[in-house]
Design an enzyme around this catalytic site. Structure first.
Site: not given
Length: 425
Positions: A273-274, A277, A352, A356
């Site tokens: 997930h990070e 970004h 977000e 995901d």
């Protein structure tokens, strides 16, 4: 023979198409699989999570109210004007007055906001069993934060008021660029110079989990020479990770709560997930959307502040270019910020949600992702109403995330079966 062969080839070609139309796992029940995870958080734990998060809705209002009261008191009492006069007596160059005022202002407002900060940042967190610090340790961190704000506000006040003097009619547009510049600089320097002031960062030990994270990073061209672990457990029980920084300061970091409380699949899901970004350039998109919000706020301030200053000569504020008017500008910004909650929530929730989806593809650990969503719901309401999620959630809700993970599992994992999940740690 050719007709038979042709029919066979046609049938073979149609099988994947038919399978795709029916879904990879037509027997996999997404609703049942989702409910199995959601039911992990029940009873008092669910009630506590809901109460904590719903209380945050009211904090949006009360934060604005407290800010208006504090800033209003500084104006009405004449304290802000006296701080400006003190700054003017201490420095000979006029352009430096706003910077010194910013330092004095930061010290005074730190003290005035301290009771509210103690409640929201320490007492309330401890009430909901999310705090790991003693009050003394928490206060030391607040003093460190004050030290950072003294430097930042001295520079920011100097720059913003220089812009107001130089561009009296269009300062709100140029000022937005200044704020974005400061924010970008903070993103660049924060991981290297600011974050280590509050936590100790050490290299993640070698092993299969680190190798897995490095492989995920390499697959998406993310620098992974260093993977750091922070000692966040001394402050909080929350799990967290990030791919932070810009350019040469980019680094991968996760906190020790994530390592100690979760399984390898859960760690991989969070790190995927990070990384999303980073790969999806969310920092730049966030700067864009934040900049648009600042532009609107500054434009409203530019329209309202001169009228309010003219109506209240007892404040001792000469005009918008007078740093003594800073409390007024900040009071207006506080109210507008509270009203902009749905905008801020929607922008961040969109990013977000994108991260995901990226994380599910990168880590390929849907059950780990679903388990993490439940852990995060220890302090985020798990099953909000649709309007509630739209207005107040800056991340997808736990229910939304678990369902996304189960949908991904159905669509991408051959022979997917529903597991009976547990949260062992």
């Amino acid at each position: 023979m050719r007709k038979v062969l042709g029919a066979a080839l046609l049938a073979a070609a149609l099988v994947p198409t038919m399978a795709a139309a029916q879904g990879l796992n037509p027997g996999f029940d997404i609703n049942a699989a989702t409910r199995a995870y959601l039911d992990l958080l029940q009873g008092p734990a669910r009630a506590k999570s809901d109460a904590y998060f719903e209380g945050g809705y009211w904090l949006i209002l009360w934060n604005a109210v407290v800010a208006v009261l504090v800033y209003g008191a500084l104006l009405a009492s004449g304290v802000s004007a006296r701080l400006r006069d003190l700054a003017a007596r201490r420095v000979k160059r006029t352009w430096l007055v706003p910077g010194l005022y910013g330092v004095l202002f930061s010290l005074v407002t730190f003290l005035l906001f301290l009771p509210w900060s103690i409640y929201t940042g320490f007492v309330r967190e401890a009430q909901y069993d999310l705090m790991s610090q003693t009050f003394g340790a928490w206060l030391v961190d607040q003093l460190k934060l004050l030290g950072v704000s003294l430097v930042v506000n001295a520079l920011l006040f100097t720059a913003i008021y220089a812009v107001i003097r130089r561009f009296p009619c269009r300062w709100w547009a140029v000022g937005t660029a200044v704020v974005i510049g400061f924010l970008t600089l903070g993103l660049l320097l924060g991981p290297v110079f600011i974050e280590p002031m509050f936590n100790r960062y050490t290299e993640m030990p070698a092993g299969p989990l680190r190798d897995r994270i490095v492989a995920m990073a390499a697959a998406h061209d993310i620098p992974a020479e260093h993977i750091y672990v922070s000692d966040a457990s001394r402050q909080t029980k929350r799990i967290s990770a990030n791919v932070a920084g810009l350019g040469p300061t980019i680094r991968i970091a996760l906190n020790d709560n994530l390592l100690n409380r979760t399984s390898p699949d859960e760690v991989a899901a969070v790190m995927g997930h990070e990384m999303g970004h980073y790969v999806l350039n969310h920092i730049w998109w966030l700067l864009f959307w934040f900049g648009l919000g600042v532009l609107i706020v500054f434009a409203v301030i530019a329209a309202l502040a001169p009228r309010l200053i003219a109506r209240h000569p007892r404040w001792g504020v000469r005009d918008v270019a007078d740093p003594a008017g800073a409390p007024l500008l900040l009071a207006i910004a506080s109210v507008l910020g509270a009203l902009a909650t749905p905008y801020i929530s929607s922008v961040t929730r969109w990013e977000e949600s994108q991260a995901d989806r990226f994380g599910l593809d990168a880590a390929r650990a849907p059950d780990g992702f679903a388990s993490v969503a439940i852990r995060l719901s220890e302090y985020r309401k798990l099953e909000p109403g649709p309007v509630e999620e739209l207005l107040f959630f800056d991340h997808p809700s736990g229910r939304t995330r678990v369902r996304m993970a189960m949908q991904w599992k159905k669509d991408n994992v051959p022979g997917a079966t529903m597991v009976r999940p547990t949260l062992a740690r």
